[in-house]
Design a protein around this motif. Structure first.
Motif, PDB file in Angstrom:
ATOM      1  N   VAL A  55      40.843  69.846  17.090  1.00 17.71           N
ATOM      2  CA  VAL A  55      41.609  68.598  17.176  1.00 17.71           C
ATOM      3  C   VAL A  55      42.407  68.679  18.476  1.00 17.71           C
ATOM      4  O   VAL A  55      43.283  69.538  18.621  1.00 17.71           O
ATOM      5  N   PRO A  57      44.233  65.956  20.770  1.00 18.64           N
ATOM      6  CA  PRO A  57      44.638  64.597  21.139  1.00 18.64           C
ATOM      7  C   PRO A  57      44.725  64.437  22.659  1.00 18.64           C
ATOM      8  O   PRO A  57      45.259  65.305  23.337  1.00 18.64           O
ATOM      9  N   LEU A  66      46.080  62.388  13.457  1.00 18.87           N
ATOM     10  CA  LEU A  66      45.701  63.803  13.429  1.00 18.87           C
ATOM     11  C   LEU A  66      44.920  64.117  12.157  1.00 18.87           C
ATOM     12  O   LEU A  66      43.883  64.799  12.196  1.00 18.87           O
ATOM     13  N   GLU A  67      45.423  63.627  11.028  1.00 17.71           N
ATOM     14  CA  GLU A  67      44.738  63.875   9.752  1.00 17.71           C
ATOM     15  C   GLU A  67      43.358  63.224   9.728  1.00 17.71           C
ATOM     16  O   GLU A  67      42.389  63.802   9.219  1.00 17.71           O
ATOM     17  N   LEU A  89      44.053  73.532  17.048  1.00 16.80           N
ATOM     18  CA  LEU A  89      44.906  72.420  17.480  1.00 16.80           C
ATOM     19  C   LEU A  89      45.331  72.657  18.916  1.00 16.80           C
ATOM     20  O   LEU A  89      46.014  73.641  19.227  1.00 16.80           O
ATOM     21  N   ALA A  92      49.041  69.893  21.307  1.00 12.91           N
ATOM     22  CA  ALA A  92      49.998  69.463  20.282  1.00 12.91           C
ATOM     23  C   ALA A  92      51.258  68.883  20.901  1.00 12.91           C
ATOM     24  O   ALA A  92      51.956  68.080  20.274  1.00 12.91           O
ATOM     25  N   CYS A  95      51.979  65.202  20.789  1.00 11.49           N
ATOM     26  CA  CYS A  95      52.396  64.584  19.517  1.00 11.49           C
ATOM     27  C   CYS A  95      53.889  64.811  19.309  1.00 11.49           C
ATOM     28  O   CYS A  95      54.487  65.705  19.907  1.00 11.49           O
ATOM     29  N   ALA A 100      53.220  67.117  14.342  1.00  8.34           N
ATOM     30  CA  ALA A 100      52.348  68.290  14.508  1.00  8.34           C
ATOM     31  C   ALA A 100      52.661  69.330  13.434  1.00  8.34           C
ATOM     32  O   ALA A 100      51.749  69.924  12.842  1.00  8.34           O
ATOM     33  N   PHE A 103      51.377  68.021  10.083  1.00  8.67           N
ATOM     34  CA  PHE A 103      49.906  68.057  10.092  1.00  8.67           C
ATOM     35  C   PHE A 103      49.404  69.465   9.776  1.00  8.67           C
ATOM     36  O   PHE A 103      48.546  69.658   8.905  1.00  8.67           O
TER      37      PHE A 103
END
Length: 201
Positions: A55, A57, A66-67, A89, A92, A95, A100, A103
């Motif tokens: 993941v 972003p 995120l989920e 991740l 992060a 976010c 974060a 999540f």
């Protein structure tokens, strides 16, 4: 993985011992994202986990986004309920820190077989993160990284000569430093790679 072999081993060892949360920390440009990508690829290629989900972003993302990214990646991987999953991740910092944190806590609480590798520090009370701090590269490793990335150093002999020359020059105390030596002196892979590409222009 040039200059980060020990750090890669520490991350792989922690994950193989099923540490629930491994956090790569260090200054910007230390190579956290690159190391996380290397570990994810290594783990996936060797089947240490059934599913590896990344993941990352590219813009500010909410908790729901995120989920949704995690659920979508698990669905694409066709992961069943018993699959051992590694969640990586990265980015992060794009976010909200609270999102974060929620999540990661939700992902770890919701799946007992999931481990997480974070390329930045996310403060969680439980599980306590197994932190691996990335220190700057030493001058020899920084010179090898530069030589490998610089398109002007064509042959292995060119790269070897460059490394010998730079290692000698970095060891000298001098008031005036070239931009290349200044970048190597930081020991930060991001600065070293950027200097290698600037030198090729």
């Amino acid at each position: 993985f040039l200059g980060r072999e020990v750090d890669a081993y520490k991350a792989l060892d922690a994950l193989s011992r099923r540490k629930r949360l491994v956090a790569l920390t260090g200054p910007r440009g230390a190579g956290k994202s690159a190391l996380a990508a290397f570990v994810a690829e290594y783990v996936d290629a060797r089947g240490l986990f059934d599913v590896v989900v990344v993941v990352r972003p590219t813009r500010p993302a909410s908790l729901e986004e995120l989920e949704a990214a995690l659920a979508s990646a698990k669905k694409r991987a066709d992961a069943d309920a018993d699959a051992r999953c590694l969640l990586v991740l990265d980015n992060a910092e794009r976010c909200d820190p609270a999102d974060a944190r929620r999540f990661l806590a939700s992902a770890l609480d919701g799946d007992a077989r999931l481990c997480a590798l974070s390329a930045s520090r996310v403060k969680l009370d439980r599980p306590k993160p197994h932190e691996i701090r990335l220190a700057p590269l030493d001058s020899a490793a920084a010179a090898r990284l530069f030589a490998r990335q610089c398109p002007r150093l064509h042959t292995s002999n060119d790269r070897r000569k460059f490394c010998a020359l730079v290692t000698r020059d970095v060891a000298r105390a001098g008031a005036s430093r070239s931009p290349v030596l200044a970048a190597l002196d930081t020991g930060l892979p991001g600065a070293v790679v950027a200097a290698a590409f600037r030198a090729s222009r």
